[in-house]
Scaffold this motif. Sequence first.
Motif, mmCIF file in Angstrom:
data_model
loop_
_atom_site.group_PDB
_atom_site.id
_atom_site.type_symbol
_atom_site.label_atom_id
_atom_site.label_comp_id
_atom_site.label_asym_id
_atom_site.label_seq_id
_atom_site.Cartn_x
_atom_site.Cartn_y
_atom_site.Cartn_z
ATOM 1 N N TYR A 413 24.710 -36.432 -24.829
ATOM 2 C CA TYR A 413 25.505 -35.671 -25.780
ATOM 3 C C TYR A 413 25.002 -34.236 -25.817
ATOM 4 N N VAL A 415 25.419 -30.834 -27.981
ATOM 5 C CA VAL A 415 25.888 -30.419 -29.300
ATOM 6 C C VAL A 415 25.787 -28.904 -29.401
ATOM 7 N N GLN A 420 23.906 -24.574 -37.772
ATOM 8 C CA GLN A 420 24.044 -25.681 -38.724
ATOM 9 C C GLN A 420 22.713 -26.382 -39.026
ATOM 10 N N THR A 421 22.517 -26.653 -40.310
ATOM 11 C CA THR A 421 21.406 -27.512 -40.729
ATOM 12 C C THR A 421 22.011 -28.695 -41.467
ATOM 13 N N MET B 247 18.549 -17.499 -38.203
ATOM 14 C CA MET B 247 19.062 -18.811 -37.810
ATOM 15 C C MET B 247 17.907 -19.751 -37.460
ATOM 16 N N GLY B 250 16.178 -21.095 -40.571
ATOM 17 C CA GLY B 250 16.956 -22.147 -41.247
ATOM 18 C C GLY B 250 16.894 -23.463 -40.497
ATOM 19 N N ILE B 251 17.046 -23.397 -39.193
ATOM 20 C CA ILE B 251 17.082 -24.625 -38.391
ATOM 21 C C ILE B 251 15.705 -25.286 -38.352
ATOM 22 N N ASN B 254 14.788 -26.958 -41.663
ATOM 23 C CA ASN B 254 15.580 -28.171 -41.864
ATOM 24 C C ASN B 254 15.138 -29.278 -40.917
ATOM 25 N N ARG B 258 13.489 -31.474 -43.838
ATOM 26 C CA ARG B 258 14.541 -32.120 -44.625
ATOM 27 C C ARG B 258 14.148 -33.563 -44.911
ATOM 28 N N VAL B 370 21.121 -33.191 -26.704
ATOM 29 C CA VAL B 370 20.606 -31.831 -26.586
ATOM 30 C C VAL B 370 21.459 -30.938 -27.481
ATOM 31 N N LEU B 371 20.805 -30.047 -28.240
ATOM 32 C CA LEU B 371 21.544 -29.212 -29.191
ATOM 33 C C LEU B 371 21.302 -27.735 -28.938
ATOM 34 N N HIS B 372 22.303 -26.951 -29.254
ATOM 35 C CA HIS B 372 22.210 -25.492 -29.189
ATOM 36 C C HIS B 372 22.495 -24.953 -30.585
ATOM 37 N N ASN B 373 21.531 -24.235 -31.147
ATOM 38 C CA ASN B 373 21.702 -23.587 -32.455
ATOM 39 C C ASN B 373 22.081 -24.554 -33.568
ATOM 40 N N ALA B 374 21.430 -25.715 -33.583
ATOM 41 C CA ALA B 374 21.655 -26.661 -34.683
ATOM 42 C C ALA B 374 20.401 -27.508 -34.848
ATOM 43 N N SER B 375 20.269 -28.093 -36.023
ATOM 44 C CA SER B 375 19.077 -28.857 -36.381
ATOM 45 C C SER B 375 19.007 -30.191 -35.641
ATOM 46 N N GLN B 377 17.939 -32.762 -36.816
ATOM 47 C CA GLN B 377 18.204 -33.854 -37.757
ATOM 48 C C GLN B 377 19.664 -34.312 -37.709
ATOM 49 N N PHE B 378 20.509 -33.648 -36.910
ATOM 50 C CA PHE B 378 21.878 -34.146 -36.706
ATOM 51 C C PHE B 378 21.924 -35.351 -35.766
#
Lengths: 423, 423
Positions: A413, A415, A420-421, B247, B250-251, B254, B258, B370-375, B377-378
């Motif tokens: 996946y 993302v 976003q948090t 950013m 924040g990320i 979190n 969190r 894999v994430l770009h610009n997000a926490s 914890q998603f």
Amino acid sequence: MTIGSSSREEMLEIGRKARVAARKIALANPSLKQKALKAIAMHIRADAAHILAVNAEDLEAAKQKGLASSFIDRLALDEKRLEAVAVAVEDIAALPDPIGRITATFDRPNGLVIDRVMTPLGVIGVIFESRPNVTADAGALCLKAGNAAILRAGSDSFGTSAAIAAAMGKGLEEVGLPKEVIQLVPTKDRAAVGDMLSGLDGNIDVIIPRGGKSLVERVQKEARVPVFAHLEGLCHIFVHEQADLEMAKGIVLNAKLRRTGICGAVETLLVDRKVVSTHLPALVKLLLDNGCEVRGDAETQAVDARIIAATEEDWRTEYLDAIVSVKVVDGLEAAIAHIEGYGSHHTDAIITDDVTVANQFFAEVDSAIVLHNASTQFADGGEFGFGAEIGIATGRMHARGPVGVEQLTSFKYRVRGNGQTRP
Amino acid sequence: MTIGSSSREEMLEIGRKARVAARKIALANPSLKQKALKAIAMHIRADAAHILAVNAEDLEAAKQKGLASSFIDRLALDEKRLEAVAVAVEDIAALPDPIGRITATFDRPNGLVIDRVMTPLGVIGVIFESRPNVTADAGALCLKAGNAAILRAGSDSFGTSAAIAAAMGKGLEEVGLPKEVIQLVPTKDRAAVGDMLSGLDGNIDVIIPRGGKSLVERVQKEARVPVFAHLEGLCHIFVHEQADLEMAKGIVLNAKLRRTGICGAVETLLVDRKVVSTHLPALVKLLLDNGCEVRGDAETQAVDARIIAATEEDWRTEYLDAIVSVKVVDGLEAAIAHIEGYGSHHTDAIITDDVTVANQFFAEVDSAIVLHNASTQFADGGEFGFGAEIGIATGRMHARGPVGVEQLTSFKYRVRGNGQTRP
């Protein structure tokens, strides 16, 4: 490559090299993989004289050992067959590249965009019997899907397989890829198979056996990693009371006798009691007249004196020969019960003009492939449009039915966010 | 249901009953499965007094044994928590039904139409620790996807789990389904786990462990059937030189704080050397000021006196606590190398304004998510829109990432013809 005995440590080293090569080929772009496959085909052609000379030695040794003529036929290469091997590699080169394809996208209310994308599986172990063409086929399919392959050839085709693998290695290196993307286990030692089945310290992700029942049985029993395989193809055709007789004749004859030795050949014919007088005689006569031995239950035997009595064992037997078992059943439910009780969950067909009945058959027969009004011999990756297959799987996990390039993949996946948090 | 020791023969009988029940639930239509789940929720509510009374006994016994307060908190139910359990079952009832969905269609030149359709997996074994809500969650998810479930509850929640399972059985029977669709292993005997891991003579298709690392480790080591699991979530965030600092703050905050005990919590922060002077001090100060222990390499330590020296072991540690390791790296390639070398292929993120860099990170980091610009914890089935999840898998086969209803399925091919035979 040294030919001889390989210690477990040498096998583990093959595994480690495969993992490193897997990472390289996983990141190769589609055009580089295409180039590699074309270079492999070219080097197989360039090395033809050497490959055929080595094959002649393998053949001579096999004859000395008194191996069966069918075995020797599968082992034998000539210029025409070797050209077909090269063409098959080029055909695989021309298939669509599955890696990076997005198979699902989820747009989340918080603005996250989640893509599920196809990725390679990793390292694939292929264990096969003495059919040298599998060396090229299996290696090329694994490579196309971005995987490294560890190939274990049957001992009687070892020399030929090694010559083909050497040509493949030259093709890989020519385009700047490590030759370890496709490795042939450099030994005839049976212990190497056990090492592969143990997973080589996590460096084999899946094992694919290509060969007879005893090989598949051993692999399924001993493997500590996932296996894509089918133990047998005990395929059925149910001739329903609403079956068109002419269609049934065409399908049954094709499903049994087109080729008797393949896994999609039908082994048991189930005939609805309601058409015993109209359909059964014509179907068994057709099979008998075309040289097929028929083993039937009492009602079937009554139709023709040439029919042998079927035993309980017959319902459990994959003949892979010009033999069929025939049973009269009380309608759809009884046919499904027989298939679920005796079948191998490979491929099963119904012949009927009633779509509702076909749909119930589709829902309740728990096989990888279920067919309505078509021959079971369509159980084949090429016939499905997959281009080429490495085999057919009857497991319920990951790959099921024909295993082609797309089935040799995993996924991840991706993302995408903008800060976003999670609340 | 007798509570006590179960012989291997009794476990095998549970497996056989599960297989029979699996066939019933596989053929249940979507509305029947919805009705069953609603009836289950209703019976959990109706039995609330009994379930809570039994839970009080489990809690008392746990306290007597001197178990940790965090353990006892996970074990404890009250009216509000039990209502949440019932609501979760209703939420699963409301999810789209995956069974029968067509995921691919191949129109062949010969007129054959081949559909790939989603089918249930079969029998799912779930082994969990003392969280009684998992009894309802796991059973409901398996049922929704048309599977039978064999649930093995942690011994300290055994009474509560049995009371919940009994309520679920009533719901199943009320709508005419066998209660064996969801079976709780009726023993605290540890040998039963070994029996499940052996696959109960082919009557368990997949095992899902829900619990701590030692449970998952045992399951992955001993299971003779496929396992959907992750051993650990050693998640990383790479702060690239093109990261927006606000950013990133924040990320990172979190992703670490969190909730520190979940598998998607970040454990290691990698910071691009190019932004050591601009980004690193702000990020570590933020974490420290929010009560997080920071263990850093030499460059990180130089930023703040409160930072402890990280050891080699820290890069391999999933803290599941308010602790983070921080390392300065030389750009994208070094970050990827660290993640591939130390990570657990669970969930990893990059923070950058450069999309090309993010795409390279996506391609080369071989993790389920894999994430770009997000926490990080998603990393959760609910956040992915899957509605509910039974866990997160890091294997490469079949299910990967969040495992929700759709991941608890298999597939088959349905082939429709009008008399086709294979040439």
